[in-house]
Design a protein around this motif. Structure first.
Motif, PDB file in Angstrom:
ATOM      1  N   ASP A  23      36.194  15.439   7.874  1.00 25.94           N
ATOM      2  CA  ASP A  23      36.818  14.839   6.692  1.00 25.94           C
ATOM      3  C   ASP A  23      36.246  13.893   6.110  1.00 25.94           C
ATOM      4  OD1 ASP A  23      38.882  16.663   7.292  1.00 25.94           O
ATOM      5  OD2 ASP A  23      40.550  15.401   8.220  1.00 25.94           O
ATOM      6  N   LEU A  24      35.632  12.900   6.915  1.00 25.67           N
ATOM      7  CA  LEU A  24      34.941  11.635   6.534  1.00 25.67           C
ATOM      8  C   LEU A  24      33.746  11.951   5.811  1.00 25.67           C
ATOM      9  CD1 LEU A  24      35.538   9.406   9.651  1.00 25.67           C
ATOM     10  CD2 LEU A  24      36.446   8.870   7.228  1.00 25.67           C
ATOM     11  N   THR A  25      33.142  12.923   5.984  1.00 26.26           N
ATOM     12  CA  THR A  25      31.809  13.387   5.776  1.00 26.26           C
ATOM     13  C   THR A  25      31.903  14.520   4.421  1.00 26.26           C
ATOM     14  OG1 THR A  25      31.523  14.960   7.431  1.00 26.26           O
ATOM     15  CG2 THR A  25      30.441  12.687   7.432  1.00 26.26           C
ATOM     16  N   PHE A  26      33.100  15.121   4.314  1.00 25.77           N
ATOM     17  CA  PHE A  26      33.270  16.118   3.345  1.00 25.77           C
ATOM     18  C   PHE A  26      32.685  17.508   3.569  1.00 25.77           C
ATOM     19  CE2 PHE A  26      33.860  11.955   1.256  1.00 25.77           C
ATOM     20  CZ  PHE A  26      35.200  12.094   0.772  1.00 25.77           C
ATOM     21  N   LYS A  27      32.568  17.913   4.917  1.00 22.04           N
ATOM     22  CA  LYS A  27      31.929  19.047   5.485  1.00 22.04           C
ATOM     23  C   LYS A  27      32.898  19.758   5.947  1.00 22.04           C
ATOM     24  CE  LYS A  27      27.946  17.199   4.895  1.00 22.04           C
ATOM     25  NZ  LYS A  27      27.184  17.474   3.558  1.00 22.04           N
ATOM     26  N   ASP A  28      32.747  21.223   5.859  1.00 22.25           N
ATOM     27  CA  ASP A  28      33.654  22.153   6.440  1.00 22.25           C
ATOM     28  C   ASP A  28      33.405  22.225   7.819  1.00 22.25           C
ATOM     29  OD1 ASP A  28      31.597  24.147   6.735  1.00 22.25           O
ATOM     30  OD2 ASP A  28      31.718  24.712   4.724  1.00 22.25           O
ATOM     31  N   HIS A  29      34.190  22.852   8.462  1.00 27.60           N
ATOM     32  CA  HIS A  29      34.147  22.938  10.072  1.00 27.60           C
ATOM     33  C   HIS A  29      32.899  23.643  10.542  1.00 27.60           C
ATOM     34  CE1 HIS A  29      35.749  22.886  14.077  1.00 27.60           C
ATOM     35  NE2 HIS A  29      35.300  24.431  14.105  1.00 27.60           N
ATOM     36  N   PRO A  30      32.427  24.941  10.131  1.00 21.87           N
ATOM     37  CA  PRO A  30      31.347  25.545  10.563  1.00 21.87           C
ATOM     38  C   PRO A  30      29.950  24.712  10.023  1.00 21.87           C
ATOM     39  CG  PRO A  30      32.630  27.203   9.136  1.00 21.87           C
ATOM     40  CD  PRO A  30      33.134  25.811   9.035  1.00 21.87           C
ATOM     41  N   THR A  31      29.946  24.094   8.888  1.00 25.11           N
ATOM     42  CA  THR A  31      28.926  22.809   8.936  1.00 25.11           C
ATOM     43  C   THR A  31      29.036  21.893   9.932  1.00 25.11           C
ATOM     44  OG1 THR A  31      28.667  23.782   6.491  1.00 25.11           O
ATOM     45  CG2 THR A  31      27.677  21.517   7.169  1.00 25.11           C
ATOM     46  N   MET A  32      29.994  21.259  10.098  1.00 23.30           N
ATOM     47  CA  MET A  32      29.984  20.145  10.720  1.00 23.30           C
ATOM     48  C   MET A  32      29.573  20.542  12.462  1.00 23.30           C
ATOM     49  SD  MET A  32      30.449  16.905  11.371  1.00 23.30           S
ATOM     50  CE  MET A  32      30.692  16.654   9.795  1.00 23.30           C
ATOM     51  N   THR A  33      30.171  21.962  12.904  1.00 18.96           N
ATOM     52  CA  THR A  33      29.654  22.410  14.126  1.00 18.96           C
ATOM     53  C   THR A  33      28.099  22.514  14.200  1.00 18.96           C
ATOM     54  OG1 THR A  33      31.526  23.673  14.358  1.00 18.96           O
ATOM     55  CG2 THR A  33      29.868  24.293  15.807  1.00 18.96           C
ATOM     56  N   ARG A  34      27.484  22.922  13.406  1.00 17.44           N
ATOM     57  CA  ARG A  34      26.031  22.948  13.274  1.00 17.44           C
ATOM     58  C   ARG A  34      25.296  21.630  13.276  1.00 17.44           C
ATOM     59  NH1 ARG A  34      27.052  26.744   9.583  1.00 17.44           N
ATOM     60  NH2 ARG A  34      26.593  25.580   7.804  1.00 17.44           N
ATOM     61  N   ILE A  35      25.663  20.503  12.684  1.00 19.38           N
ATOM     62  CA  ILE A  35      25.429  19.415  12.515  1.00 19.38           C
ATOM     63  C   ILE A  35      25.610  18.731  13.879  1.00 19.38           C
ATOM     64  CG2 ILE A  35      25.655  16.947  11.469  1.00 19.38           C
ATOM     65  CD1 ILE A  35      26.473  18.267   9.172  1.00 19.38           C
ATOM     66  N   ILE A  36      26.710  18.767  14.387  1.00 27.08           N
ATOM     67  CA  ILE A  36      27.015  18.275  15.717  1.00 27.08           C
ATOM     68  C   ILE A  36      26.048  18.762  16.790  1.00 27.08           C
ATOM     69  CG2 ILE A  36      28.776  18.215  17.706  1.00 27.08           C
ATOM     70  CD1 ILE A  36      30.922  17.789  15.485  1.00 27.08           C
ATOM     71  N   ASP A  37      25.940  20.133  16.841  1.00 30.06           N
ATOM     72  CA  ASP A  37      25.029  20.852  17.758  1.00 30.06           C
ATOM     73  C   ASP A  37      23.539  20.469  17.887  1.00 30.06           C
ATOM     74  OD1 ASP A  37      26.977  22.409  18.739  1.00 30.06           O
ATOM     75  OD2 ASP A  37      26.431  24.359  17.585  1.00 30.06           O
ATOM     76  N   LEU A  38      23.195  20.324  16.504  1.00 26.77           N
ATOM     77  CA  LEU A  38      21.625  19.816  16.268  1.00 26.77           C
ATOM     78  C   LEU A  38      21.589  18.352  16.709  1.00 26.77           C
ATOM     79  CD1 LEU A  38      21.073  21.130  12.746  1.00 26.77           C
ATOM     80  CD2 LEU A  38      19.829  21.708  14.777  1.00 26.77           C
ATOM     81  N   LEU A  39      22.587  17.341  16.481  1.00 22.30           N
ATOM     82  CA  LEU A  39      22.189  16.008  16.927  1.00 22.30           C
ATOM     83  C   LEU A  39      22.443  16.042  18.396  1.00 22.30           C
ATOM     84  CD1 LEU A  39      24.674  14.222  14.124  1.00 22.30           C
ATOM     85  CD2 LEU A  39      21.964  14.062  14.396  1.00 22.30           C
TER      86      LEU A  39
END
Length: 145
Positions: free
Chosen positions: A60-76
């Protein structure tokens, strides 16, 4: 029809400018040899500013959808910049927090990111900035769900 064309042109300019800001930041990140993307930076910065958050809050804070946020979290997580912690109230969920390395990276990058942002505001007066903010707030409010 003239009115619609005029507003379409303004929408194009807004989109074009947003893309240019992101492209400029992406270019500077590469030039500086950073191992993170602009989207990854926004997640790290939210965690830096707000502390532990769950995935939905980050999305919500970064205006990302759930699948995109999952990928970002996995990479980080792979880069060991964040960790997932068990959520204290929900066994199906987790909290995301910066690691020591993530904290250090944000602190190191912050001055340059601020410099990148200031580049966008060059040659604008305080009056320009206030009017721009007023207009963007109005557009945002017009489209509130």
């Amino acid at each position: 029809m003239q009115e619609a064309q005029k507003y379409s042109r303004y929408s194009f300019l807004l989109d074009r400018t947003a893309r240019r800001v992101k492209q400029y930041a992406k270019q500077r990140f590469r030039e500086l040899g950073w191992s993170i993307t602009v989207d990854q930076w926004t997640v790290l910065k939210q965690l830096f500013d707000r502390g532990e958050l769950n995935q939905r809050e980050l999305a919500d804070l970064t205006f990302k959808d759930h699948p995109t946020m999952t990928r970002i979290i996995d990479l980080l997580s792979t880069k060991e910049l964040i960790i997932r912690k068990a959520h204290p109230d929900d066994r199906r969920s987790f909290k995301i927090a910066l690691t020591q390395s993530g904290q250090q990276l944000v602190e190191e990058c912050l001055p340059e990111v601020q410099s990148i942002r200031m580049k966008a505001w060059e040659n604008l007066s305080e009056s320009d900035f206030k009017e721009f903010k007023r207009i963007l707030d109005s557009i945002y409010d017009n489209l509130s769900l």
